[in-house]
Design a protein around this motif. Structure first.
Motif, PDB file in Angstrom:
ATOM      1  N   LEU A 186       1.013  -1.266   0.224  1.00  0.00           N
ATOM      2  CA  LEU A 186       0.301  -0.463  -0.241  1.00  0.00           C
ATOM      3  C   LEU A 186       1.080   1.359   0.069  1.00  0.00           C
ATOM      4  O   LEU A 186       0.607   2.348  -0.713  1.00  0.00           O
ATOM      5  N   LEU A 187       2.213   1.395   1.100  1.00  0.00           N
ATOM      6  CA  LEU A 187       2.854   2.573   0.854  1.00  0.00           C
ATOM      7  C   LEU A 187       3.938   2.395  -0.428  1.00  0.00           C
ATOM      8  O   LEU A 187       3.598   3.374  -0.650  1.00  0.00           O
ATOM      9  N   PHE A 188       3.878   1.590  -1.184  1.00  0.00           N
ATOM     10  CA  PHE A 188       4.499   1.289  -2.578  1.00  0.00           C
ATOM     11  C   PHE A 188       3.693   1.747  -3.109  1.00  0.00           C
ATOM     12  O   PHE A 188       4.097   2.917  -4.151  1.00  0.00           O
ATOM     13  N   THR A 189       2.252   1.426  -3.121  1.00  0.00           N
ATOM     14  CA  THR A 189       1.184   2.289  -4.421  1.00  0.00           C
ATOM     15  C   THR A 189       0.521   4.090  -4.245  1.00  0.00           C
ATOM     16  O   THR A 189       1.120   4.390  -4.976  1.00  0.00           O
ATOM     17  N   ALA A 190       0.738   3.774  -3.367  1.00  0.00           N
ATOM     18  CA  ALA A 190       1.071   5.252  -2.212  1.00  0.00           C
ATOM     19  C   ALA A 190       2.091   6.320  -3.125  1.00  0.00           C
ATOM     20  O   ALA A 190       2.044   7.425  -3.705  1.00  0.00           O
ATOM     21  N   TYR A 191       2.861   5.647  -3.121  1.00  0.00           N
ATOM     22  CA  TYR A 191       4.457   5.946  -3.835  1.00  0.00           C
ATOM     23  C   TYR A 191       4.095   6.445  -5.603  1.00  0.00           C
ATOM     24  O   TYR A 191       4.484   7.567  -5.710  1.00  0.00           O
ATOM     25  N   LEU A 192       4.295   5.335  -5.705  1.00  0.00           N
ATOM     26  CA  LEU A 192       4.257   5.565  -7.016  1.00  0.00           C
ATOM     27  C   LEU A 192       2.953   6.801  -7.783  1.00  0.00           C
ATOM     28  O   LEU A 192       2.410   6.990  -9.130  1.00  0.00           O
ATOM     29  N   GLU A 193       2.172   6.346  -6.704  1.00  0.00           N
ATOM     30  CA  GLU A 193       0.801   7.537  -7.624  1.00  0.00           C
ATOM     31  C   GLU A 193       1.036   8.976  -7.107  1.00  0.00           C
ATOM     32  O   GLU A 193       0.447   9.628  -7.968  1.00  0.00           O
ATOM     33  N   THR A 194       2.249   9.069  -6.193  1.00  0.00           N
ATOM     34  CA  THR A 194       2.302  10.532  -6.041  1.00  0.00           C
ATOM     35  C   THR A 194       3.469  11.191  -7.570  1.00  0.00           C
ATOM     36  O   THR A 194       4.015  12.076  -7.564  1.00  0.00           O
ATOM     37  N   VAL A 195       3.602   9.713  -7.763  1.00  0.00           N
ATOM     38  CA  VAL A 195       5.118  10.216  -9.141  1.00  0.00           C
ATOM     39  C   VAL A 195       4.709  10.273 -10.424  1.00  0.00           C
ATOM     40  O   VAL A 195       4.192  10.043 -10.542  1.00  0.00           O
TER      41      VAL A 195
END
Length: 195
Positions: A186-195
């Motif tokens: 979930l943290l990685f997915t949220a990170y990808l959405e912000t990039v």
């Protein structure tokens, strides 16, 4: 038989008994060591798991770090279970070897009183008294007679109960790891959405 031959046989028997005594002492020391290690493993596991679970469930830590710690917790639980099994096996092997020495002495030197103490309770013997085996003694003991009709923990092998605890510890570690893996994804997915 001549006196010289009897003297030689006596010396050989004495030398053999001394050799068996040394071997028996070495096996006894090793068996005691394996027994001590066997019962130290659970306490060390709980100390390690308490520390690792505290870190793995700390929400202030990064999810990836918690995942790594929880995987380490799985490895610790597995290795502890394996070490417990190994020490139990080595203790049984040493006990069986001691039992074979006891049997050999009893069969070869009938005049020596021998107790069979390194075997299952039904095969262990007492040197004297009204009960021939340890199992017979236990079954006639007042505590056993009082509790024999009840299903109690005294009738279970403690090693079996500890194996169940090891497995539960492993399952809890896996559940914590899955939780931390979900958090990391979930943290990685949220990170990808912000990039």
């Amino acid at each position: 038989m001549s006196a010289a031959a009897e003297n030689t046989n006596c010396k050989e028997a004495t030398a053999e008994l001394e050799f068996l005594e040394v071997q028996y002492q070495v096996l006894s020391d090793r068996r005691i060591n394996h027994n001590a290690l066997l019962w130290n493993v659970p306490s060390l596991l709980f100390v390690a798991q308490t520390f690792l679970w505290t870190l793995a469930l700390d929400s202030a830590k990064n999810a990836v770090i918690r995942l790594i710690i929880s995987i380490l917790s799985i490895m610790t639980a597995y290795v502890s279970y394996q070490l417990f099994e190994r020490n139990q096996l080595l203790e049984v092997i040493d006990s069986e070897q001691m039992y074979s020495i006891e049997t050999y002495i009893h069969e070869k030197y009938h005049t020596l009183p021998v107790m069979f103490i390194h075997h299952k309770a039904g095969r262990r013997t007492l040197i004297s008294g009204e009960h021939k085996t340890v199992t017979d003694f236990i079954h006639h003991h007042s505590y056993y007679r009082l509790h024999k009709d009840k299903h109690c923990l005294c009738q279970q092998e403690s090693s079996t109960l500890w194996k169940i605890i090891f497995i539960l510890t492993l399952v809890i570690s896996v559940v914590i790891s899955m939780y931390n893996l979900t958090e990391a994804v979930l943290l990685f997915t949220a990170y990808l959405e912000t990039v």
